[in-house]
Motif scaffolding. Structure first.
Motif, PDB file in Angstrom:
ATOM      1  N   LEU A 176       0.844  -1.193   0.000  1.00 28.15           N
ATOM      2  CA  LEU A 176       0.000   0.000   0.000  1.00 28.15           C
ATOM      3  C   LEU A 176       0.878   1.242   0.000  1.00 28.15           C
ATOM      4  O   LEU A 176       1.760   1.399   0.853  1.00 28.15           O
ATOM      5  N   ARG A 177       0.616   2.118  -0.977  1.00 27.90           N
ATOM      6  CA  ARG A 177       1.369   3.371  -1.070  1.00 27.90           C
ATOM      7  C   ARG A 177       0.471   4.482  -0.548  1.00 27.90           C
ATOM      8  O   ARG A 177      -0.624   4.702  -1.056  1.00 27.90           O
ATOM      9  N   LEU A 178       0.947   5.179   0.489  1.00 26.99           N
ATOM     10  CA  LEU A 178       0.107   6.186   1.156  1.00 26.99           C
ATOM     11  C   LEU A 178       0.509   7.600   0.742  1.00 26.99           C
ATOM     12  O   LEU A 178       1.686   7.955   0.790  1.00 26.99           O
ATOM     13  N   ASN A 179      -0.477   8.390   0.360  1.00 29.64           N
ATOM     14  CA  ASN A 179      -0.258   9.797  -0.004  1.00 29.64           C
ATOM     15  C   ASN A 179      -1.254  10.671   0.733  1.00 29.64           C
ATOM     16  O   ASN A 179      -2.273  10.196   1.225  1.00 29.64           O
ATOM     17  N   ALA A 180      -0.975  11.969   0.752  1.00 28.22           N
ATOM     18  CA  ALA A 180      -1.978  12.935   1.210  1.00 28.22           C
ATOM     19  C   ALA A 180      -1.910  14.143   0.282  1.00 28.22           C
ATOM     20  O   ALA A 180      -0.826  14.501  -0.198  1.00 28.22           O
ATOM     21  N   GLN A 181      -3.064  14.736   0.023  1.00 29.04           N
ATOM     22  CA  GLN A 181      -3.082  15.875  -0.911  1.00 29.04           C
ATOM     23  C   GLN A 181      -2.921  17.214  -0.213  1.00 29.04           C
ATOM     24  O   GLN A 181      -2.431  18.168  -0.800  1.00 29.04           O
ATOM     25  N   ASP A 182      -3.404  17.314   1.031  1.00 23.57           N
ATOM     26  CA  ASP A 182      -3.472  18.638   1.656  1.00 23.57           C
ATOM     27  C   ASP A 182      -2.733  18.719   2.990  1.00 23.57           C
ATOM     28  O   ASP A 182      -1.754  19.428   3.133  1.00 23.57           O
ATOM     29  N   VAL A 183      -3.213  17.969   3.981  1.00 21.12           N
ATOM     30  CA  VAL A 183      -2.587  18.004   5.307  1.00 21.12           C
ATOM     31  C   VAL A 183      -2.241  16.568   5.711  1.00 21.12           C
ATOM     32  O   VAL A 183      -2.521  15.638   4.955  1.00 21.12           O
ATOM     33  N   ILE A 184      -1.656  16.398   6.883  1.00 18.22           N
ATOM     34  CA  ILE A 184      -1.322  15.039   7.339  1.00 18.22           C
ATOM     35  C   ILE A 184      -2.601  14.333   7.789  1.00 18.22           C
ATOM     36  O   ILE A 184      -3.370  14.869   8.587  1.00 18.22           O
ATOM     37  N   HIS A 185      -2.839  13.162   7.228  1.00 19.73           N
ATOM     38  CA  HIS A 185      -3.951  12.315   7.654  1.00 19.73           C
ATOM     39  C   HIS A 185      -3.375  11.046   8.281  1.00 19.73           C
ATOM     40  O   HIS A 185      -2.228  10.683   8.027  1.00 19.73           O
ATOM     41  N   GLY A 186      -4.194  10.373   9.082  1.00 18.95           N
ATOM     42  CA  GLY A 186      -3.735   9.128   9.722  1.00 18.95           C
ATOM     43  C   GLY A 186      -4.515   7.953   9.175  1.00 18.95           C
ATOM     44  O   GLY A 186      -5.719   7.849   9.410  1.00 18.95           O
TER      45      GLY A 186
END
Ligand SMILES: [Cu+2]
Length: 256
Positions: A176-186
């Motif tokens: 699984l490759r994790l990204n975020a577009q705006d702020v840090i998500h968990g």
């Protein structure tokens, strides 16, 4: 249980026996070792707490005498033993944590991408070419059906498809490759014993093997804005044949 789920009882009766009261049933291959370590930590803490109180009690009740104490026996040796014990627990915990991150997934692992956006999760599958197409922030347009900003001119893009629900097969490793577009998500799935921040500008990989079919909640565990409370999604773990059928349907739908 904090988060109700339609989880079937895990085959891992081991984890259930050890932690029947506060952990949701485990649905991943790496989960039982983590649960075991957590329980080991709690039992050791409980033992040391009891021991400390007993020593305190004995110290209060025993008669005072001023004879020279053997510092090695009553102070240094117990300290060394505790340091070794905590060192062992720390190294074991670090290895368990790293096992889903730093060892790298196998080459045959299923590639999936999860992107956190205020306030939703999007999941992308790379399609038959097994390679993700390029995304560009300036192309992000959720209203036009392109929430991740997929670049249509990239040859790897046309077969990619994006879903709002994560669907995975049992007994196959997932990269699984994790990204975020705006702020840090968990990114967190309690039943899979997974919790990892999704950070803008970084592609963070975690790999794991789901074991138990069922429907589970995917949560956001970072306070990421006003809509944080509603930032969740669903994970469906399917037997391999059902997953193959689901994947084939999705790929047919997304074929241009
Ligand atoms: Cu969030």
């Amino acid at each position: 249980m904090l988060f109700p789920s339609k989880t079937r009882l895990s085959n891992s009766s081991h984890a259930l026996l050890l932690a029947p009261w506060f952990l949701p049933a485990d649905a991943s291959a790496h989960g039982p070792a983590l649960d075991h370590h957590l329980l080991l930590n709690l039992w050791i803490a409980l033992t040391l707490l009891t021991l400390a109180h007993l020593i305190l009690l004995v110290g209060l009740l025993a008669r005072r005498h001023s004879a020279q104490k053997n510092l090695w026996r009553i102070e240094y040796l117990p300290l060394i033993a505790l340091a070794i014990l905590f060192g062992f627990l720390t190294i074991k915990a670090e290895r368990l944590w790293a096992a889903t991150r730093y060892t790298g997934a196998s080459l045959t692992a299923l590639q999936v991408e999860a992107t956190g956006v205020q306030f939703a999760w999007y999941f992308r599958y790379p399609g038959p070419d097994a390679t993700f197409g390029i995304t560009r922030p300036q192309l992000v347009a959720p209203g036009e059906g392109n929430p991740l900003g997929l670049d249509p001119t990239d040859p790897h893009s046309p077969d990619d498809f994006v879903t709002s629900e994560l669907v995975l097969p049992t007994d196959r490793e997932v990269d699984l490759r994790l990204n975020a577009q705006d702020v840090i998500h968990g990114f967190s799935i309690p039943e899979l014993r997974l919790k990892q921040n999704a950070v803008p500008g970084q592609a963070i990989h975690i790999h794991f093997t789901p074991t138990t079919p069922g429907t589970y909640a995917i949560l956001c565990t970072q306070l990421c804005g006003l809509g944080h409370y509603r930032m969740n999604a669903t994970l469906r773990i399917l037997p391999q044949e059902e997953f193959a059928a689901w994947l084939a349907t999705k790929q047919k739908e997304s074929t241009p």
